[in-house]
Design a protein around this motif. Structure first.
Motif: not given
Length: 747
Positions: A26-33, A35-44, A92-103
């Motif tokens: 179960d390896p995991q990356f955190l998506v950052v921008r 230096g902070h956790a990546f956040a974005c609005t919902g959508g495509w 990919v589609r994010f249903k709502y605003a994303v507060r953090a994202l993991r790969l």
């Protein structure tokens, strides 16, 4: 630009710039921008990423968005497999605003390079065009699929259904990103790994009894590699109290005798007999059975494999169910590379499902004295000899003593010539199965015809008594005369049932066309119009109508139903008249020939949901179950048949449930009273769902719906979480028959 930052189970490989090593599955990356956790609005968004494995593999990469409630399996977004150069390029589609994202780059241990990560916003039109282009280029999609989806998208857009157009495209597109084998392999690694030696030893020590389980293996000329794998899967069992009883059915290949002599000399628990002449699998199995002195017998084919903890799970189940006569587990397939796929997560024992398919095998386990009492395997049923055995053993021990183990304990080898690949590989299997079921019906005094269906499955068609009982069809309605006329006309013109009445219950219709139609029905002797001049309450309307019914059998029917198969009512009534059967439901389709109802799953999305909703007409469903008569916890009242005496026994529909869930509540009440509910695919009708009542689109309707949900949770909470027709390894939150992550606790 976003970047990948190691989050868990990852470490950089020293001396190899950009190379990562996963620690565990179960390896995991955190998506950052910045230096902070990546956040974005919902959508495509268009995601690009290159993942190249140096050791191990890139298996089931995915994203986990956090919309504010944490990162859960429910929101997991599969990314598909990398192309030949390691690139993943998907929308990919994010249903709502994303507060953090993991790969999560892979679901197995691996050394890999991750480069080129980007995530760019796309507007809806560009995303829709991009999905169609990707589908057309995909080998799993192609131009035909893209054209079909494009035409459906144009129709949706022409009707102003922009959101529906996007959702339809996304479903088709997302399906291409899911590799079932990869997802299942990853799921097994996370949620169903073999026990450690210490844990297995502790569980063995806790057993109050340790029965000897004899593994029965008839052998005829298997390739040496698969024979050794099958034997080794027994020798490495974590439960030590086993026998392996092998009968060589006069195999001509010299390696068979050599291997069997070798393994028999290596372990006193392995017993081998060589038959003087070939007698086929039933006689060979009986020769192996003669070697058994253990209390239970487990069946294993000469090229299949047992899970390392299979017999431990069986021993634990026997301890929990000391009167068990027959036990069976879930199963999957295994290819020549040892890759497991296509799991069959089975329901608890269903005698009707067993008449349509051999759901007991594999892994089938029998009490030895029971197997010998019925005479072992019968010659002449080769190919379905284990199905015939299961039917005869269960007749003797009773359904209450059949135990299901919700674990994949058997791996069915899919190689050329194996029925694991296709029943058509061994056509005699189908005929032997048909005869085994027909014999069972004859032994138990049931007059019925056994028909062969697609996929080698069977249908038991039961006759009506003579004379057939009268059926009262209850059709509540309010205006929408177009739907009502279609419904009534289809029943009158297409139904071949000899004796029925139609009770149309008018609930405050006001449109002149509707009232005129009611007047015209006065000339039809089989139709009566009843007036119910009170606020809408579906339960009260039906209870009122039943009090005026003259039939021995009731059929609840929505006014937006249209008959397809002329014999629909014969099929449903014949099933409903059986002792021990409660409500009977039908196969309902939307007008576009996708499935609307193939039974109801309790607990789905909180209370209940329809199985296979949206799947195409003709689908086999989960391991063929959408083709088969079976017992389910509930069926929809849009088309429901039940005996009048049972309706009265449980008090009809509960009038506290005015709109929703009245049928879902009715069915468990029948079940509690000792009458199992049943669904048949052989009664087919169209359903223009809720077209006359409308949607839950006002605060008042939404408040009422919430109250009905709360009612159901209070009355049936425990039962909603434990639908006996649905496996605990399957999901209740996203899509029926998807893998549950993690599995729910077994009952």
């Amino acid at each position: 630009m976003p970047m990948l930052q190691p989050l868990a189970h990852l470490k950089a490989v020293e001396g190899h710039d950009g190379l990562w090593a996963s620690e565990g599955a179960d390896p995991q990356f955190l998506v950052v921008r910045n230096g902070h956790a990546f956040a974005c609005t919902g959508g495509w968004y268009r995601l690009r990423l290159r993942l190249v494995a140096r050791e191990g593999a890139i298996l089931a990469p995915c994203l986990y968005p956090d919309y504010g409630g944490g990162m859960t399996e429910l929101e997991r977004i599969p990314l598909g497999s990398p192309d030949a150069d390691g690139w993943i390029d998907v929308l990919v589609r994010f249903k709502y605003a994303v507060r953090a994202l993991r790969l999560d780059p892979t679901a197995v241990e691996a050394h890999f390079v991750a480069t080129g990560f980007s995530l760019r916003r796309r507007h809806r039109p560009a995303a829709m065009v991009g999905m169609l282009r990707d589908i057309a280029r995909s080998p799993r999609g192609g131009r035909r699929m893209a054209v079909r989806l494009a035409m459906a998208t144009v129709r949706d857009l022409a009707r102003g259904r922009v959101g529906a157009a996007g959702e339809r495209l996304l479903r088709g597109y997302s399906a291409l990103q899911v590799d079932g084998r990869d997802d299942y392999t990853a799921w097994c690694g996370r949620f169903a790994p073999p026990l450690s030696k210490s844990e297995a030893a502790q569980r063995c020590a806790r057993l109050s009894a340790r029965p000897v389980i004899a593994v029965l293996m008839p052998v005829y000329n298997p390739p040496e590699c698969w024979l050794r794998r099958a034997i080794e899967s027994v020798r490495t069992q974590s439960y030590p109290h086993w026998q392996l009883c092998i009968a060589d059915d006069a195999s001509p290949a010299p390696h068979v005798a050599r291997v069997l002599a070798e393994v028999a000399a290596s372990d006193p628990r392995i017993r081998v007999v060589r038959r003087a002449e070939n007698g086929h699998i039933s006689e060979a199995s009986n020769s192996a059975l003669a070697l058994v002195d253990g209390e239970f017998v487990a069946l294993l084919d000469h090229d299949d494999e047992l899970h390392p903890d299979a017999l431990l799970h069986v021993a634990e189940a026997i301890a929990r169910h000391p009167s068990a006569g027959v036990l069976y587990s879930d199963e999957d397939k295994i290819d020549e590379q040892g890759r497991r796929y296509e799991p069959y997560f089975k329901p608890r024992f269903d005698p009707d499902l067993l008449l349509g398919q051999n759901c007991v095998s594999h892994l089938g386990v029998y009490r030895t004295e029971l197997m010998r009492a019925v005479g072992g395997f019968r010659k002449g049923y080769e190919g379905s000899q284990d199905w015939d055995l299961a039917l005869r053993c269960i007749e003797r021990c009773g359904a209450a003593n059949v135990v299901h183990l919700p674990h994949v304990l058997y791996h069915w080898r899919s190689i050329e010539g194996s029925t694991a690949l296709a029943v058509s590989e061994k056509s005699y299997v189908v005929d032997a199965g048909r005869r085994a079921v027909a014999d069972h019906l004859a032994r138990t005094g049931i007059s019925a015809e056994v028909q062969v269906l697609a996929g080698g499955h069977l249908a038991v068609r039961r006759p009506l008594p003579s004379p057939a009982p009268r059926v009262s069809l209850v059709i509540p309605t309010r205006d929408r005369v177009d739907l009502l006329r279609q419904c009534v006309d289809s029943v009158l013109r297409r139904s071949t049932y000899p004796d029925f009445e139609i009770l149309v219950v008018d609930n405050l219709s006001v449109e002149p066309e509707t009232l005129a139609y009611f007047e015209s029905l006065a000339s039809e002797p089989r139709v009566k119009v009843l007036r119910y001049p009170h606020p809408f309450n579906y339960s009260a309307i039906n209870n009122f109508a039943v009090r005026h019914a003259t039939g021995e059998v009731l059929c609840l029917l929505n006014n937006d139903i249209e008959v397809i198969t002329p014999g629909w009512l014969e099929e449903m009534v014949a099933q409903a008249l059986r002792p021990g059967i409660g409500a009977v439901g039908a196969m309902l389709y939307y007008p576009d020939d996708s499935i609307q109802h193939a039974g109801v799953l309790l607990g789905f999305s909180g209370v209940a949901g329809h199985l296979y909703a949206g799947w195409p007409r003709g689908t086999g469903g989960h391991m063929g179950r959408a083709r088969l008569v079976q017992r389910l916890s509930a069926v929809t009242a849009a088309c429901l048949v039940v005996r009048r005496v049972l309706w009265d026994e449980v008090g009809g529909l509960d009038e506290q449930l005015a709109v929703a869930f009245n049928d879902i509540d009715f069915c468990p009440r029948l079940d509690v009273s000792g009458h199992a509910n049943l669904w048949t695919p052989h009664a087919e009708l169209y359903h223009h769902e809720s077209a006359s009542r409308g949607k839950e689109d006002t605060p008042e309707k939404q408040a009422r719906f919430k109250a009905e949900v709360d009612f159901m949770l209070q009355r049936w909470g425990a039962r909603l979480a434990d639908d006996r027709a649905y496996n605990v390894n399957l999901c209740l939150t996203s899509t029926p028959f998807a893998l549950a992550s993690p599995p729910r606790t077994a009952p």
